[in-house]
Write a protein that holds these residues in place. Structure first.
Motif, PDB file in Angstrom:
ATOM      1  N   ASP A   1       8.155   4.502   7.213  1.00 52.50           N
ATOM      2  CA  ASP A   1       6.859   5.145   7.113  1.00 52.50           C
ATOM      3  C   ASP A   1       6.352   5.404   8.525  1.00 52.50           C
ATOM      4  OD1 ASP A   1       4.457   6.021   6.057  1.00 52.50           O
ATOM      5  OD2 ASP A   1       3.704   4.009   5.642  1.00 52.50           O
ATOM      6  N   HIS A   2       5.979   6.628   8.823  1.00 57.06           N
ATOM      7  CA  HIS A   2       5.509   6.958  10.164  1.00 57.06           C
ATOM      8  C   HIS A   2       4.651   8.207  10.128  1.00 57.06           C
ATOM      9  CE1 HIS A   2       9.049   9.472   9.649  1.00 57.06           C
ATOM     10  NE2 HIS A   2       8.473  10.307  10.484  1.00 57.06           N
ATOM     11  N   SER A   3       3.970   8.448  11.206  1.00 54.96           N
ATOM     12  CA  SER A   3       3.184   9.668  11.353  1.00 54.96           C
ATOM     13  C   SER A   3       4.148  10.844  11.489  1.00 54.96           C
ATOM     14  CB  SER A   3       2.315   9.570  12.614  1.00 54.96           C
ATOM     15  OG  SER A   3       1.722  10.817  12.895  1.00 54.96           O
ATOM     16  N   PRO A   4       3.916  11.950  10.770  1.00 53.37           N
ATOM     17  CA  PRO A   4       4.803  13.108  10.890  1.00 53.37           C
ATOM     18  C   PRO A   4       4.580  13.893  12.177  1.00 53.37           C
ATOM     19  CG  PRO A   4       3.036  13.609   9.386  1.00 53.37           C
ATOM     20  CD  PRO A   4       2.884  12.156   9.774  1.00 53.37           C
TER      21      PRO A   4
ATOM     22  N   PRO B   1       1.622   7.025  16.696  1.00 48.73           N
ATOM     23  CA  PRO B   1       0.648   6.056  16.191  1.00 48.73           C
ATOM     24  C   PRO B   1       1.249   5.085  15.176  1.00 48.73           C
ATOM     25  CG  PRO B   1       0.217   8.240  15.286  1.00 48.73           C
ATOM     26  CD  PRO B   1       1.354   8.380  16.231  1.00 48.73           C
ATOM     27  N   SER B   2       0.662   3.913  15.095  1.00 51.58           N
ATOM     28  CA  SER B   2       1.079   2.926  14.106  1.00 51.58           C
ATOM     29  C   SER B   2       0.118   2.904  12.913  1.00 51.58           C
ATOM     30  CB  SER B   2       1.162   1.533  14.738  1.00 51.58           C
ATOM     31  OG  SER B   2      -0.065   1.185  15.317  1.00 51.58           O
ATOM     32  N   TYR B   3      -0.959   3.699  12.985  1.00 51.12           N
ATOM     33  CA  TYR B   3      -1.926   3.838  11.903  1.00 51.12           C
ATOM     34  C   TYR B   3      -2.171   5.312  11.647  1.00 51.12           C
ATOM     35  CZ  TYR B   3      -3.201  -1.064  12.535  1.00 51.12           C
ATOM     36  OH  TYR B   3      -3.174  -2.422  12.606  1.00 51.12           O
ATOM     37  N   CYS B   4      -2.489   5.680  10.405  1.00 49.73           N
ATOM     38  CA  CYS B   4      -2.854   7.062  10.091  1.00 49.73           C
ATOM     39  C   CYS B   4      -4.162   7.376  10.807  1.00 49.73           C
ATOM     40  CB  CYS B   4      -3.026   7.246   8.588  1.00 49.73           C
ATOM     41  SG  CYS B   4      -3.615   8.901   8.142  1.00 49.73           S
ATOM     42  N   MET B   5      -4.188   8.481  11.508  1.00 48.63           N
ATOM     43  CA  MET B   5      -5.380   8.852  12.283  1.00 48.63           C
ATOM     44  C   MET B   5      -6.526   9.305  11.396  1.00 48.63           C
ATOM     45  SD  MET B   5      -3.616  10.872  15.427  1.00 48.63           S
ATOM     46  CE  MET B   5      -2.547  11.841  14.379  1.00 48.63           C
ATOM     47  N   PHE B   6      -6.254   9.584  10.126  1.00 47.54           N
ATOM     48  CA  PHE B   6      -7.293  10.090   9.234  1.00 47.54           C
ATOM     49  C   PHE B   6      -7.868   9.010   8.322  1.00 47.54           C
ATOM     50  CE2 PHE B   6      -4.613  13.773  10.243  1.00 47.54           C
ATOM     51  CZ  PHE B   6      -5.579  14.560  10.853  1.00 47.54           C
ATOM     52  N   CYS B   7      -7.001   8.186   7.716  1.00 50.59           N
ATOM     53  CA  CYS B   7      -7.521   7.189   6.769  1.00 50.59           C
ATOM     54  C   CYS B   7      -7.424   5.759   7.295  1.00 50.59           C
ATOM     55  CB  CYS B   7      -6.803   7.304   5.421  1.00 50.59           C
ATOM     56  SG  CYS B   7      -5.077   6.768   5.411  1.00 50.59           S
ATOM     57  N   GLY B   8      -6.692   5.546   8.395  1.00 50.58           N
ATOM     58  CA  GLY B   8      -6.601   4.220   8.983  1.00 50.58           C
ATOM     59  C   GLY B   8      -5.539   3.317   8.380  1.00 50.58           C
ATOM     60  N   ARG B   9      -4.745   3.837   7.438  1.00 45.54           N
ATOM     61  CA  ARG B   9      -3.705   3.027   6.810  1.00 45.54           C
ATOM     62  C   ARG B   9      -2.614   2.712   7.825  1.00 45.54           C
ATOM     63  NH1 ARG B   9       1.205   3.735   4.835  1.00 45.54           N
ATOM     64  NH2 ARG B   9       1.177   5.952   5.274  1.00 45.54           N
ATOM     65  N   GLU B  10      -2.175   1.455   7.862  1.00 42.06           N
ATOM     66  CA  GLU B  10      -1.119   1.049   8.788  1.00 42.06           C
ATOM     67  C   GLU B  10       0.230   1.503   8.246  1.00 42.06           C
ATOM     68  OE1 GLU B  10       0.480  -2.889  11.176  1.00 42.06           O
ATOM     69  OE2 GLU B  10      -0.891  -3.150   9.491  1.00 42.06           O
ATOM     70  N   TYR B  11       1.039   2.123   9.120  1.00 49.29           N
ATOM     71  CA  TYR B  11       2.378   2.541   8.719  1.00 49.29           C
ATOM     72  C   TYR B  11       3.265   1.321   8.569  1.00 49.29           C
ATOM     73  CZ  TYR B  11       0.876   7.258   9.867  1.00 49.29           C
ATOM     74  OH  TYR B  11       0.209   8.441   9.908  1.00 49.29           O
ATOM     75  N   GLN B  12       4.159   1.369   7.601  1.00 45.81           N
ATOM     76  CA  GLN B  12       5.048   0.256   7.315  1.00 45.81           C
ATOM     77  C   GLN B  12       6.388   0.463   7.983  1.00 45.81           C
ATOM     78  OE1 GLN B  12       3.845  -2.397   5.283  1.00 45.81           O
ATOM     79  NE2 GLN B  12       1.998  -1.236   5.717  1.00 45.81           N
TER      80      GLN B  12
ATOM     81  N   MET C   1       0.842  -1.168   0.000  1.00 48.28           N
ATOM     82  CA  MET C   1       0.000   0.000   0.000  1.00 48.28           C
ATOM     83  C   MET C   1       0.895   1.241   0.000  1.00 48.28           C
ATOM     84  SD  MET C   1      -3.004   0.817   2.708  1.00 48.28           S
ATOM     85  CE  MET C   1      -4.561   0.539   1.938  1.00 48.28           C
ATOM     86  N   SER C   2       0.565   2.234  -0.781  1.00 50.60           N
ATOM     87  CA  SER C   2       1.391   3.441  -0.871  1.00 50.60           C
ATOM     88  C   SER C   2       1.149   4.355   0.332  1.00 50.60           C
ATOM     89  CB  SER C   2       1.073   4.185  -2.166  1.00 50.60           C
ATOM     90  OG  SER C   2      -0.257   4.641  -2.147  1.00 50.60           O
ATOM     91  N   LYS C   3       2.088   5.270   0.513  1.00 46.12           N
ATOM     92  CA  LYS C   3       1.978   6.210   1.622  1.00 46.12           C
ATOM     93  C   LYS C   3       0.789   7.141   1.400  1.00 46.12           C
ATOM     94  CE  LYS C   3       6.778   6.480   3.011  1.00 46.12           C
ATOM     95  NZ  LYS C   3       7.874   7.397   3.354  1.00 46.12           N
ATOM     96  N   CYS C   4       0.155   7.551   2.476  1.00 49.39           N
ATOM     97  CA  CYS C   4      -0.942   8.506   2.371  1.00 49.39           C
ATOM     98  C   CYS C   4      -0.388   9.917   2.587  1.00 49.39           C
ATOM     99  CB  CYS C   4      -2.036   8.202   3.388  1.00 49.39           C
ATOM    100  SG  CYS C   4      -1.538   8.389   5.118  1.00 49.39           S
ATOM    101  N   ASN C   5      -1.146  10.903   2.197  1.00 51.17           N
ATOM    102  CA  ASN C   5      -0.758  12.289   2.439  1.00 51.17           C
ATOM    103  C   ASN C   5      -1.853  13.006   3.243  1.00 51.17           C
ATOM    104  OD1 ASN C   5      -2.648  12.382   0.425  1.00 51.17           O
ATOM    105  ND2 ASN C   5      -1.479  13.713  -0.935  1.00 51.17           N
ATOM    106  N   CYS C   6      -2.466  12.281   4.139  1.00 46.02           N
ATOM    107  CA  CYS C   6      -3.578  12.795   4.936  1.00 46.02           C
ATOM    108  C   CYS C   6      -3.184  14.010   5.777  1.00 46.02           C
ATOM    109  CB  CYS C   6      -4.130  11.703   5.847  1.00 46.02           C
ATOM    110  SG  CYS C   6      -4.867  10.326   4.958  1.00 46.02           S
ATOM    111  N   PHE C   7      -1.997  13.972   6.376  1.00 45.68           N
ATOM    112  CA  PHE C   7      -1.586  15.087   7.224  1.00 45.68           C
ATOM    113  C   PHE C   7      -1.408  16.361   6.402  1.00 45.68           C
ATOM    114  CE2 PHE C   7      -0.801  11.710  10.191  1.00 45.68           C
ATOM    115  CZ  PHE C   7      -1.061  12.288  11.411  1.00 45.68           C
TER     116      PHE C   7
END
Length: 95
Positions: A44-47, A78-89, A1-7
């Motif tokens: 991959d991590h939460s910024p 967090p180990s998951y994106c707080m906005f879309c729920g994607r798990e960080y790798q 799964m690709s990185k999200c840009n939710c933040f």
């Protein structure tokens, strides 16, 4: 799964809303996340590391409540994106 840009997307929306509410002649506006995270291992991590504040009143030995509040805070990585729920790798693409 690709990185999200939710933040980034969320901060852009917040920035736009805040700029609507402040005076047009305001200068040196800076809007950014608090508690940014810099990870040495890459991956991959939460910024942002959300912070939880806590306050409580201790009880003295006499049984009376203390006059001042005890204040503390904890930060969460967090180990998951707080906005879309994607798990960080983790490094190497593992979850």
């Amino acid at each position: 799964m690709s990185k999200c840009n939710c933040f980034e997307q969320t901060l852009k929306k917040i920035d736009a809303k805040i700029r609507e509410q402040i005076p047009d002649n305001a200068q040196d506006i800076s809007i950014d996340w608090e508690n940014r995270v810099f990870m040495f291992n890459g991956g991959d991590h939460s910024p942002v590391s959300p912070k939880v504040k806590l306050e409580y009143r201790k009880i003295k030995r006499s049984g009376e409540p203390a006059r001042s509040m005890t204040k503390d805070s904890i930060s969460i990585l967090p180990s998951y994106c707080m906005f879309c729920g994607r798990e960080y790798q983790k490094d190497g693409g593992e979850s």
